[in-house]
Design a protein around this motif. Structure first.
Motif, mmCIF file in Angstrom:
data_model
loop_
_atom_site.group_PDB
_atom_site.id
_atom_site.type_symbol
_atom_site.label_atom_id
_atom_site.label_comp_id
_atom_site.label_asym_id
_atom_site.label_seq_id
_atom_site.Cartn_x
_atom_site.Cartn_y
_atom_site.Cartn_z
ATOM 1 N N GLN A 117 63.763 -18.401 70.193
ATOM 2 C CA GLN A 117 63.081 -17.814 71.352
ATOM 3 C C GLN A 117 62.919 -16.306 71.180
ATOM 4 O OE1 GLN A 117 61.711 -20.400 73.392
ATOM 5 N NE2 GLN A 117 62.927 -19.886 75.192
ATOM 6 N N ALA A 118 63.960 -15.678 70.616
ATOM 7 C CA ALA A 118 63.933 -14.225 70.443
ATOM 8 C C ALA A 118 63.003 -13.789 69.318
ATOM 9 C CB ALA A 118 65.345 -13.712 70.182
ATOM 10 N N GLY A 119 62.642 -14.688 68.407
ATOM 11 C CA GLY A 119 61.642 -14.370 67.402
ATOM 12 C C GLY A 119 62.161 -14.008 66.034
ATOM 13 N N LEU A 120 63.480 -14.144 65.792
ATOM 14 C CA LEU A 120 63.953 -13.892 64.426
ATOM 15 C C LEU A 120 63.307 -14.903 63.477
ATOM 16 C CD1 LEU A 120 65.753 -12.406 62.421
ATOM 17 C CD2 LEU A 120 67.576 -14.061 62.950
ATOM 18 N N THR A 121 63.310 -16.149 63.870
ATOM 19 C CA THR A 121 62.497 -17.160 63.203
ATOM 20 C C THR A 121 61.359 -17.536 64.144
ATOM 21 O OG1 THR A 121 62.383 -19.422 62.377
ATOM 22 C CG2 THR A 121 64.054 -18.980 64.027
ATOM 23 N N ARG A 122 60.174 -17.718 63.568
ATOM 24 C CA ARG A 122 59.028 -18.071 64.406
ATOM 25 C C ARG A 122 58.538 -19.487 64.104
ATOM 26 N NH1 ARG A 122 58.876 -12.973 62.967
ATOM 27 N NH2 ARG A 122 57.549 -13.278 61.142
ATOM 28 N N CYS A 123 59.337 -20.200 63.303
ATOM 29 C CA CYS A 123 58.996 -21.601 63.013
ATOM 30 C C CYS A 123 60.284 -22.399 62.883
ATOM 31 C CB CYS A 123 58.167 -21.715 61.736
ATOM 32 S SG CYS A 123 57.691 -23.418 61.348
ATOM 33 N N LEU A 124 60.434 -23.378 63.743
ATOM 34 C CA LEU A 124 61.608 -24.231 63.753
ATOM 35 C C LEU A 124 61.202 -25.627 63.297
ATOM 36 C CD1 LEU A 124 64.560 -23.780 64.583
ATOM 37 C CD2 LEU A 124 63.971 -24.628 66.855
ATOM 38 N N ILE A 125 61.914 -26.163 62.322
ATOM 39 C CA ILE A 125 61.652 -27.518 61.841
ATOM 40 C C ILE A 125 62.846 -28.381 62.220
ATOM 41 C CG2 ILE A 125 61.176 -28.982 59.849
ATOM 42 C CD1 ILE A 125 60.729 -25.379 59.250
ATOM 43 N N GLY A 126 62.578 -29.544 62.811
ATOM 44 C CA GLY A 126 63.684 -30.404 63.229
ATOM 45 C C GLY A 126 63.269 -31.846 63.309
ATOM 46 N N THR A 127 64.179 -32.678 63.768
ATOM 47 C CA THR A 127 63.921 -34.104 63.925
ATOM 48 C C THR A 127 63.771 -34.428 65.405
ATOM 49 O OG1 THR A 127 66.304 -34.547 63.962
ATOM 50 C CG2 THR A 127 65.177 -34.705 61.836
ATOM 51 N N ARG A 128 63.043 -35.492 65.673
ATOM 52 C CA ARG A 128 62.772 -35.836 67.077
ATOM 53 C C ARG A 128 64.055 -36.216 67.816
ATOM 54 N NH1 ARG A 128 62.093 -41.574 67.478
ATOM 55 N NH2 ARG A 128 61.820 -42.576 65.441
ATOM 56 N N GLY A 129 65.063 -36.699 67.088
ATOM 57 C CA GLY A 129 66.311 -37.032 67.755
ATOM 58 C C GLY A 129 67.020 -35.815 68.307
#
Length: 968
Positions: free
Chosen positions: A627-639
């Protein structure tokens, strides 16, 4: 019903108070109420949304009429938690327990009480501890449904079921042999024994629970929690995400109601559960537990009210990689070869070259079998009286068998009707008629034949179809896991498509981009031996997506982070800062966690240890860093990034999953709808990536999955309508095999990238804050076949027809006809809009359901195929042709010397509702002559009219017509 207030009356004008809503009073004696503790004053400090106020009114009406069940469906982000707390604090006003599917949602219920004002300390009346229930107790479903770990009775029943299964499978011949078998496993292979026993114990527990005895299977801690809640005199149960209650949780809570004194039950969910494959008793219990949905809040309504962020759905198309195409082609070729083999002359001859049956009339191949079956009208259990009876018994085979024969250039038997204009085999994917025909051939003929070669072919055909995702069972076909479907679903090309999508979105949004990529899994353990050379355990998963983004300089600048149930991976460039912020976050919350960073190639793995390290903790931690913007792309699983997860700054969502159920899709898409306090004009782009190989039998599998995902989703379209179904992404996507898609992938991708840039325009299309009807209506969408320019023949000076003006004129004809005959109220109007791809949409404004149904049916019949209409009417147009003089003159002058000629452009059906008697037909003809064209309606079931219909069908070139659903 008089209202007995057991709380301090609230003055009018109190924040959040709706004076039209009085507290609900349970239908009990006054003495009982006076003997109970006074409910404290708990007041909502905000303002209810319109949809929330509507639910509260309905809830009060339902409760006052004796109903003790409320079933409410509302999308993620629409305020279900606040709504539930309001119903508890200001309407029901009794001790309450809230059950949620996970600890994150459990905590949200407790946290949201800060929106309510009270004179008491919040800790005095809110609890998340199952051992200390209070006025509001928020728990997980697991806390009251945990099964006992060791139950000798369950173990014994499980052993009995295990033994019965061994005997059914003919592994043993008696219960005594089974006992020896199982005991041998217990002694010599305890790990395998426990795993197998666990599966049979679950069967026992499920069966016991379904029979209403689930309370006997509970762990003592769960039973004790329920008893403490009963001692607390719980008067209200709120079941959040109640679609989860179609299994064990629902069985336990249903059986627990008597113990809890049959309190009021409120079920909240974003979507009703998926019922496919569920036990009928569980479905019945769910329906009885909740009843019909009392109120449903559609996503578009909440967006238009301004309480959810608007969005647009986009799609990006890819082709399989070269090696993937080779695999798909080989599977396709095997099926084609097998079809050719079963169609070949003498196929059903024995190896000695004689017929496979002594009867001379037995078929030699599948086409002869089809012809004989249709000629004799042979059903599996007898012979049909006539074609209508035959087709009624098995309509799918009735159509597919004719398409199969026609596709191979073979004649149909004399008494079998020809294919209609919408049934052509050339416009139908071969698999759609191959599968029903091969299925019947296998089940009705080959499997029942005593010939060994027939049995062999039956197995070959069954295996080939299984490779393509179709399983032939004893009773028909059903979908199954397909290697070809898996290759398309997890194609490496789909992962590579992340780069152009995110590059475009980064160019659109700059550093404000907050993108989330969601996959089915981190790594897959389901790669079969058949696919080992094509896929590894990372293919199509979250790790593959993460690694792909690091390979491109543009997407690497997004500093991607991978977050799954077991792994955190971070880009090497932010590793140090990520660790610093994470440690600060953990210290600020007094959490006992130690973090370690391990270098892996171009990225780092973050490993945590300590008593507080758990997915719930690090998901919240990483989400705040995102949210703060250190990373601007989060990859995850639907679970992990699905139900209950909240990150309101998401403005790009890329869905790489294969889920298609409404329940899962709504939970997934709901992540991007949240309002962003830092961006009041937020519009989220939700992307699907679709892999196409249209030249192969199953090449549209992934497209079909994409279509199913959007089946119940609403989205905004070019003309500002809110449409349900895949057509809101693009009008051309409505067809199963979308018109022109295979040759236009590059064009469509460019259009989608272009749309991603027009956020402000799309936001305006949503018309946020403007009045709306809050109803779903039917509409008709059409795309006309290309033709030469034509002019209207009903105006004094010829006016050039456009697709829009023609559709509008036909709509006026239909409305005027139905109005004159009393079917419609006066002054109904239509709305006609133009969409991309040459599509025109038309629907009635302010019509009731009956009027809307009549209008859409009539428009489809007039515009669409001539399917045995009772009356038809011509549409004539004026076309202009050059003369010898106009051809010599400049165009601006020469057009005045052109000749006009009246021609028949199309034959149209008179709507069936207006074709029942001649007087109604003449009314339609009158208005047709006024708005569309001169010409008389003709009876089409014999003579000249029948000939006209036949010629029109042979000519083809009719409009493509689709049904649509719109939210207005």
């Amino acid at each position: 019903m008089p209202v007995i207030q057991t709380h301090r009356p609230r003055p009018s004008g109190t924040p959040g108070f709706d004076e039209s809503i009085e507290p609900y009073s349970p239908n009990r004696e006054v003495e009982d109420l006076l003997n109970e503790p006074v409910f404290p004053s708990i007041v909502f400090a905000g303002q209810l949304r319109p949809s929330q106020r509507a639910v509260v009114r309905i809830a009060k009406q339902q409760l006052e009429t004796g109903h003790r069940r409320l079933h409410i469906v509302a999308p993620p982000g629409s305020g279900k938690t606040v709504l539930g707390l309001y119903l508890w604090a200001e309407l029901v006003r009794q001790p309450c327990v809230v059950f949620s599917p996970n600890s994150a949602i459990q905590s949200q219920w407790a946290a949201r009480t800060d929106l309510f004002e009270t004179s008491n300390e919040r800790s005095q009346f809110v609890s998340t501890d199952p051992e200390r229930p209070k006025l509001l107790t928020s728990l997980t479903y697991q806390s009251v449904t945990l099964p006992a770990r060791q139950l000798e009775e369950v173990d014994g029943q499980a052993i009995v079921i295990w033994a019965e299964h061994l005997m059914e499978q003919q592994q043993v011949e008696s219960p005594e042999e089974a006992e020896v078998w199982i005991e041998d496993l217990r002694v010599n292979n305890p790990e395998y024994f426990e795993r197998q026993l666990g599966g049979y114990k679950k069967k026992v527990r499920d069966e016991t629970a379904r029979s209403g005895d689930s309370m006997t299977l509970l762990h003592p801690s769960s039973r004790a929690t329920l008893e403490r809640l009963a001692d607390q005199n719980v008067g209200l149960i709120i079941l959040d995400e109640c679609h989860h209650l179609l299994g064990h949780w629902g069985r336990v809570l249903s059986d627990a109601l008597p113990l809890l004194g049959h309190p009021i039950v409120i079920g909240l969910t974003a979507t009703p559960p998926d019922r496919d494959g569920k036990d009928e008793r569980d479905v019945t219990r769910y329906d009885e537990f909740f009843g019909e949905v009392d109120f449903e809040v559609p996503v578009p309504a909440v967006v238009k009210d301004g309480y959810l962020a608007p969005y647009q759905d986009l799609a990006y198309f890819v082709r399989p990689t070269h090696s993937e195409l080779q695999f798909i082609a080989s599977a396709d070729q095997r099926l084609n070869d097998l079809v050719e083999e079963v169609c070949s002359p003498g196929f059903l001859m024995t190896e000695s070259g004689t017929r496979s049956d002594s009867t001379a009339m037995q078929p030699e191949n599948i086409t002869q079998w089809i012809t004989k079956t249709l000629t004799d009208l042979q059903l599996p259990t007898g012979v049909a009286r006539d074609w209508r009876s035959f087709a009624r018994r098995d309509p799918m085979f009735g159509l597919a068998s004719r398409q199969f024969l026609v596709s191979r250039g073979l004649p149909l038997p004399d008494h079998v009707p020809h294919l209609g204009p919408d049934e052509s085999c050339t416009a139908t994917p071969a698999m759609e008629y191959w599968v029903p025909v091969i299925d019947r051939f296998v089940r009705h003929f080959l499997r029942r034949s005593p010939q060994e070669n027939h049995q062999r072919v039956a197995k070959q055909l069954t295996q080939s179809l299984r490779t393509l995702g179709v399983q032939i069972t004893d009773t028909g076909t059903r979908p199954c896991v397909s290697p070809v479907g898996r290759v398309l679903a997890y194609s490496k090309s789909k992962t590579e498509a992340l780069i152009p999508i995110l590059a475009a979105e980064r160019a659109n949004l700059g550093d404000s981009i907050r993108a989330v990529v969601i996959a089915d899994f981190e790594r897959s353990s389901a790669v079969t031996a058949q696919l080992k050379n094509l896929m590894d355990d990372e293919t199509g998963g979250a790790i593959a997506a993460f690694k792909t983004l690091l390979t491109d300089p543009g997407t690497d600048l997004l500093e991607p982070v991978l977050l799954t149930g077991s792994t955190i991976l971070v880009d090497d460039e932010i590793e140090a800062e990520f660790l610093r912020r994470s440690r600060e976050w953990l210290v600020a919350r007094s959490l006992q966690v130690e973090l370690e960073s391990r270098n892996v190639a171009d990225f780092h793995q973050i490993v945590g240890s300590g008593s507080d390290w758990a997915p719930r903790v690090y998901v919240e931690m990483v989400t705040e860093i995102f949210q703060a913007g250190l990373t601007r792309c989060l990859i995850g699983t639907r679970g992990l990034l699905g139900e209950g997860w909240d990150a309101n700054r998401i403005n790009v969502l890329i869905d790489l999953t294969t889920v298609t159920t409404s329940m899962s899709i709504n939970q997934l898409r709901g992540r991007s709808f949240r309002l962003d306090p830092g961006w009041g004009e937020k519009l989220a782009n939700n992307w699907d990536v679709v892999c196409l190989a249209p030249e192969f039998s199953k090449g549209f599998d992934d497209y079909q999955r994409f279509k199913n995902k959007h089946r119940n989703l609403f989205g905004v379209t070019d003309d500002g309508a809110i449409e349900k179904g895949v057509g809101h992404v693009h009008p051309a996507f409505t067809e199963i095999k979308p018109e022109g898609l295979e040759s236009s992938v590059t064009v469509f991708n460019a259009e989608m990238i272009g749309r991603s840039k027009r956020r402000n325009h799309v936001r305006d299309l949503w018309k946020i804050g403007q009045p709306f009807l809050a109803q779903t209506i039917d509409a008709v969408e059409a795309r006309y076949a290309g033709s030469q320019p034509a002019f209207s023949s009903v105006t004094r000076s010829p006016i050039l027809w456009t697709d829009h003006s023609l559709t509008s004129a036909i709509a006026e004809t239909v409305i005027a006809s139905f109005t004159e005959l009393g079917f419609f109220r006066p002054d109904l109007e239509h709305r006609t809009g133009e969409l991309s791809g040459g599509y025109i949409r038309v629907f009635l404004k302010s019509a009731n359901s009956g009027e809307n149904r009549l209008f859409t049916t009539a428009m489809k019949q007039v515009l669409g195929a001539l399917d045995r209409p009772r009356y038809v009417i011509p549409r004539n147009v004026i076309r202009r042709y050059d003369t010898w003089l106009s051809g010599f003159l400049p165009e601006i002058v020469g057009r005045y010397f052109q000749k006009n000629r009246t021609e028949l452009a199309m034959l149209h059906a008179v709507p069936s509702e207006l074709a029942k008697n001649k007087s109604d037909v003449l009314v339609f003809q009158k208005h047709w002559n006024r708005w569309v064209s001169p010409g008389d309606a003709v009876y089409a079931h014999r003579g000249e009219g029948e000939r006209m219909v036949q010629e029109a069908n042979e000519k083809g070139s009719r409009a493509i017509v689709h049904d649509k659903q719109l939210f207005l």
